[in-house]
Motif scaffolding. Structure first.
Motif, PDB file in Angstrom:
ATOM      1  N   LEU A  96       0.840  -1.194   0.000  1.00  0.00           N
ATOM      2  CA  LEU A  96       0.000   0.000   0.000  1.00  0.00           C
ATOM      3  C   LEU A  96       0.877   1.246   0.000  1.00  0.00           C
ATOM      4  CD1 LEU A  96      -2.724  -0.955   2.648  1.00  0.00           C
ATOM      5  CD2 LEU A  96      -2.652  -1.482   0.207  1.00  0.00           C
ATOM      6  N   SER A  97       0.381   2.272  -0.672  1.00  0.00           N
ATOM      7  CA  SER A  97       1.057   3.573  -0.678  1.00  0.00           C
ATOM      8  C   SER A  97       0.069   4.646  -0.256  1.00  0.00           C
ATOM      9  CB  SER A  97       1.591   3.898  -2.073  1.00  0.00           C
ATOM     10  OG  SER A  97       2.527   2.940  -2.515  1.00  0.00           O
ATOM     11  N   CYS A  98       0.584   5.682   0.373  1.00  0.00           N
ATOM     12  CA  CYS A  98      -0.234   6.827   0.742  1.00  0.00           C
ATOM     13  C   CYS A  98       0.558   8.082   0.405  1.00  0.00           C
ATOM     14  CB  CYS A  98      -0.589   6.785   2.212  1.00  0.00           C
ATOM     15  SG  CYS A  98      -1.379   8.289   2.835  1.00  0.00           S
ATOM     16  N   ALA A  99       0.064   8.811  -0.564  1.00  0.00           N
ATOM     17  CA  ALA A  99       0.719  10.047  -0.985  1.00  0.00           C
ATOM     18  C   ALA A  99       0.042  11.229  -0.310  1.00  0.00           C
ATOM     19  CB  ALA A  99       0.650  10.193  -2.498  1.00  0.00           C
ATOM     20  N   ALA A 100       0.848  12.032   0.372  1.00  0.00           N
ATOM     21  CA  ALA A 100       0.321  13.165   1.118  1.00  0.00           C
ATOM     22  C   ALA A 100       0.621  14.477   0.406  1.00  0.00           C
ATOM     23  CB  ALA A 100       0.922  13.202   2.521  1.00  0.00           C
ATOM     24  N   SER A 101      -0.314  15.395   0.519  1.00  0.00           N
ATOM     25  CA  SER A 101      -0.100  16.745   0.010  1.00  0.00           C
ATOM     26  C   SER A 101      -0.780  17.735   0.945  1.00  0.00           C
ATOM     27  CB  SER A 101      -0.636  16.886  -1.416  1.00  0.00           C
ATOM     28  OG  SER A 101      -2.016  16.610  -1.461  1.00  0.00           O
ATOM     29  N   GLY A 102      -0.265  18.945   0.962  1.00  0.00           N
ATOM     30  CA  GLY A 102      -0.869  19.972   1.794  1.00  0.00           C
ATOM     31  C   GLY A 102      -0.441  19.957   3.241  1.00  0.00           C
ATOM     32  N   ILE A 103       0.503  19.086   3.599  1.00  0.00           N
ATOM     33  CA  ILE A 103       1.022  19.034   4.962  1.00  0.00           C
ATOM     34  C   ILE A 103       2.543  19.032   4.925  1.00  0.00           C
ATOM     35  CG2 ILE A 103      -0.968  17.812   5.918  1.00  0.00           C
ATOM     36  CD1 ILE A 103       0.734  15.233   5.890  1.00  0.00           C
ATOM     37  N   MET A 104       3.157  19.412   6.052  1.00  0.00           N
ATOM     38  CA  MET A 104       4.606  19.333   6.191  1.00  0.00           C
ATOM     39  C   MET A 104       4.927  17.887   6.556  1.00  0.00           C
ATOM     40  SD  MET A 104       7.110  21.725   8.489  1.00  0.00           S
ATOM     41  CE  MET A 104       6.348  23.216   7.857  1.00  0.00           C
ATOM     42  N   PHE A 105       4.948  17.055   5.560  1.00  0.00           N
ATOM     43  CA  PHE A 105       4.965  15.601   5.738  1.00  0.00           C
ATOM     44  C   PHE A 105       6.057  15.147   6.691  1.00  0.00           C
ATOM     45  CE2 PHE A 105       3.961  11.331   4.476  1.00  0.00           C
ATOM     46  CZ  PHE A 105       5.167  10.642   4.465  1.00  0.00           C
TER      47      PHE A 105
END
Length: 116
Positions: free
Chosen positions: A20-29
């Protein structure tokens, strides 16, 4: 806006693997603790695995030794490698990002079904 987008779910035979992958955007990952939760029908959502911003990990006893969580801060992505899958792993898997005062965010979920 904040988005956590999961991918990689699907149907797999017992004993098989999925990533599984989870791509984040809009946060200071890079400052977020990232985690994977899952929810099977009729059950509460449960923590599967988590990884802190420093790379420390913890796992549910039910997946310890079979699942591996990792993160790539350059890609703003967290992964869950799932091996030796069995029917009890069937659930909707959710990505979670916890940033303390910055907030907590969830993805929309991805279905994992383990069946022959």
């Amino acid at each position: 806006q904040v988005q956590l987008v999961e991918s990689g779910g699907g149907l797999v035979q017992p004993g098989g693997s999925l990533r599984l992958s989870c791509a984040a955007s809009g946060i200071m990952f890079r400052v977020y603790t990232m985690a994977w939760y899952r929810q099977a029908p009729g059950n509460q959502r449960e923590l599967v695995a988590a990884i802190t911003n420093s790379g420390s990990t913890n796992y549910s006893p039910s997946v310890e030794g079979r699942f591996t969580i990792s993160r790539d801060n350059a890609k703003n992505t967290v992964y869950l490698q799932m091996n030796s899958l069995n029917a009890e792993d069937t659930a909707v898997y959710y990505c979670n990002g916890h940033g303390g005062w910055r907030g907590t965010f969830w993805g929309q979920g991805t279905q994992v079904t383990v069946s022959s």
